[in-house]
Design a protein around this motif. Structure first.
Motif, mmCIF file in Angstrom:
data_model
loop_
_atom_site.group_PDB
_atom_site.id
_atom_site.type_symbol
_atom_site.label_atom_id
_atom_site.label_comp_id
_atom_site.label_asym_id
_atom_site.label_seq_id
_atom_site.Cartn_x
_atom_site.Cartn_y
_atom_site.Cartn_z
ATOM 1 N N THR A 20 0.837 -1.192 0.000
ATOM 2 C CA THR A 20 0.000 0.000 0.000
ATOM 3 C C THR A 20 0.873 1.243 0.000
ATOM 4 O O THR A 20 1.762 1.384 0.838
ATOM 5 C CB THR A 20 -0.937 0.028 1.219
ATOM 6 O OG1 THR A 20 -1.843 -1.083 1.141
ATOM 7 C CG2 THR A 20 -1.738 1.322 1.266
ATOM 8 N N TRP A 34 -3.645 8.548 -9.687
ATOM 9 C CA TRP A 34 -2.509 7.635 -9.560
ATOM 10 C C TRP A 34 -2.034 7.232 -10.948
ATOM 11 O O TRP A 34 -2.844 6.813 -11.792
ATOM 12 C CB TRP A 34 -2.899 6.387 -8.771
ATOM 13 C CG TRP A 34 -3.058 6.648 -7.306
ATOM 14 C CD1 TRP A 34 -4.223 6.877 -6.630
ATOM 15 C CD2 TRP A 34 -2.014 6.716 -6.332
ATOM 16 N NE1 TRP A 34 -3.961 7.082 -5.294
ATOM 17 C CE2 TRP A 34 -2.612 6.980 -5.079
ATOM 18 C CE3 TRP A 34 -0.625 6.562 -6.382
ATOM 19 C CZ2 TRP A 34 -1.881 7.105 -3.898
ATOM 20 C CZ3 TRP A 34 0.103 6.680 -5.210
ATOM 21 C CH2 TRP A 34 -0.523 6.948 -3.987
ATOM 22 N N ALA A 49 -8.810 9.028 -7.964
ATOM 23 C CA ALA A 49 -9.257 8.731 -6.603
ATOM 24 C C ALA A 49 -10.346 9.724 -6.218
ATOM 25 O O ALA A 49 -10.101 10.921 -6.159
ATOM 26 C CB ALA A 49 -8.086 8.825 -5.634
ATOM 27 N N ALA A 55 -13.097 4.661 -6.667
ATOM 28 C CA ALA A 55 -12.225 5.263 -7.669
ATOM 29 C C ALA A 55 -12.715 4.950 -9.077
ATOM 30 O O ALA A 55 -13.423 3.964 -9.308
ATOM 31 C CB ALA A 55 -10.798 4.747 -7.484
ATOM 32 N N ILE A 68 -8.058 1.485 -4.371
ATOM 33 C CA ILE A 68 -7.695 2.865 -4.027
ATOM 34 C C ILE A 68 -8.673 3.394 -2.998
ATOM 35 O O ILE A 68 -9.868 3.146 -3.075
ATOM 36 C CB ILE A 68 -7.730 3.753 -5.293
ATOM 37 C CG1 ILE A 68 -6.562 3.413 -6.221
ATOM 38 C CG2 ILE A 68 -7.711 5.236 -4.939
ATOM 39 C CD1 ILE A 68 -6.644 4.073 -7.592
ATOM 40 N N ARG A 70 -9.693 7.089 -0.756
ATOM 41 C CA ARG A 70 -9.483 8.523 -0.558
ATOM 42 C C ARG A 70 -10.461 8.978 0.519
ATOM 43 O O ARG A 70 -11.547 9.461 0.218
ATOM 44 C CB ARG A 70 -9.694 9.311 -1.853
ATOM 45 C CG ARG A 70 -9.262 10.760 -1.684
ATOM 46 C CD ARG A 70 -9.480 11.593 -2.908
ATOM 47 N NE ARG A 70 -9.229 13.002 -2.598
ATOM 48 C CZ ARG A 70 -9.503 13.998 -3.412
ATOM 49 N NH1 ARG A 70 -10.034 13.761 -4.601
ATOM 50 N NH2 ARG A 70 -9.242 15.239 -3.049
ATOM 51 N N SER A 76 -4.702 9.841 0.061
ATOM 52 C CA SER A 76 -5.164 8.719 -0.746
ATOM 53 C C SER A 76 -4.158 7.586 -0.620
ATOM 54 O O SER A 76 -2.971 7.806 -0.332
ATOM 55 C CB SER A 76 -5.312 9.130 -2.209
ATOM 56 O OG SER A 76 -5.706 8.016 -3.015
ATOM 57 N N LEU A 78 -2.981 3.793 -2.615
ATOM 58 C CA LEU A 78 -3.052 2.852 -3.736
ATOM 59 C C LEU A 78 -2.429 1.555 -3.256
ATOM 60 O O LEU A 78 -1.303 1.560 -2.741
ATOM 61 C CB LEU A 78 -2.281 3.383 -4.937
ATOM 62 C CG LEU A 78 -2.003 2.383 -6.064
ATOM 63 C CD1 LEU A 78 -3.277 2.088 -6.839
ATOM 64 C CD2 LEU A 78 -0.916 2.903 -7.004
ATOM 65 N N CYS A 93 1.639 9.764 -7.447
ATOM 66 C CA CYS A 93 0.403 10.433 -7.071
ATOM 67 C C CYS A 93 0.428 11.821 -7.700
ATOM 68 O O CYS A 93 1.479 12.483 -7.744
ATOM 69 C CB CYS A 93 0.348 10.515 -5.555
ATOM 70 S SG CYS A 93 -0.999 11.485 -4.885
#
Lengths: 115, 118
Positions: A20, A34, A49, A55, A68, A70, A76, A78, A93
């Protein structure tokens, strides 16, 4: 301008595991994105996001592989799931801020190597 | 869908000389933005210059200028008085100015590696 930090800056992971990546912005932003940059290649958009909702993924990218989140206007994550060597890339990002329509800011990127 | 093409994988220039990087794009939209980004080995994407399609005047930022030809869908970057610190990968990028699902999304070219010789 917007200051963006990403964690981790780099990682080496084994295939089959997940990683992550976090993206933190120093101010509220309208949109967060992303991107993936495979070795020696250009940047490709993975997804947008959306704050408080799912997303929006680009063609070729799916939620099961790249979930993803947010939770607010400055943060955020990913996740790269069930990794394979083909996932070795730089993940960036990017943000677009209200009232700053022209400039898009990028984080420093996360270099991921999958062995 | 929009596409961006950079036909020069690599370019080189002598320090203090001028170099031009090429970029063409394809779109059916009339309102959009074009950008040149620089990516040094640090990976950080740095905005070099931007151009709004509705502006006929070419953008200029210090030693960097563009030649924007809307009808030809061409957007080249000229670097004058090249410096060693200009060495990097340069990406041309397109972004729609229209709303909807394309808003905010950047489409990048393949990139041009610029080498600056002392």
């Amino acid at each position: 301008s917007a200051v963006i930090s990403q964690k981790p800056s780099r990682d080496i992971c084994q295939r089959g595991t997940s990683l992550t990546i976090q993206c933190q912005v120093d101010s509220q932003v309208t949109m967060m994105f992303w991107y993936r940059q495979q070795p020696g290649q250009s940047l490709t958009l993975i997804a947008t996001a959306n704050q408080g909702s799912e997303a929006t993924y680009e063609s070729g990218f799916v939620i099961d592989k790249f979930p993803i989140s947010r939770p607010n206007l400055t943060f955020s994550t990913l996740t790269v799931s069930n990794m394979s060597p083909e996932d070795s890339s730089i993940y960036l990002c990017s943000v677009l801020r209200t009232g700053d329509a022209y400039e898009q800011y990028f984080g420093p990127g996360t270099r991921l190597t999958v062995t | 869908a929009q596409t961006v093409t950079q036909s020069q994988p690599e370019m080189s220039v002598q320090e203090a000389e001028t170099v031009t990087l090429s970029c063409t794009y394809d779109t059916s939209e009339s309102d959009y933005y074009l950008f040149w980004y620089k990516q040094p080995p640090s990976r950080q994407m740095i905005l070099v210059i931007r151009q709004e399609a509705y502006k006929q005047q070419n953008a200029t930022e210090n030693r960097f200028s563009v030649n924007f030809q809307k009808a030809a869908k061409s957007f080249s970057l000229k670097i004058s008085d090249s410096q060693l610190g200009d060495a990097a990968m340069y990406f041309c990028a397109y972004r729609s100015a229209e709303g909807g699902t394309s808003y905010g999304k950047l489409t990048f070219g393949q990139g041009t590696i610029l080498t600056v010789h002392p």
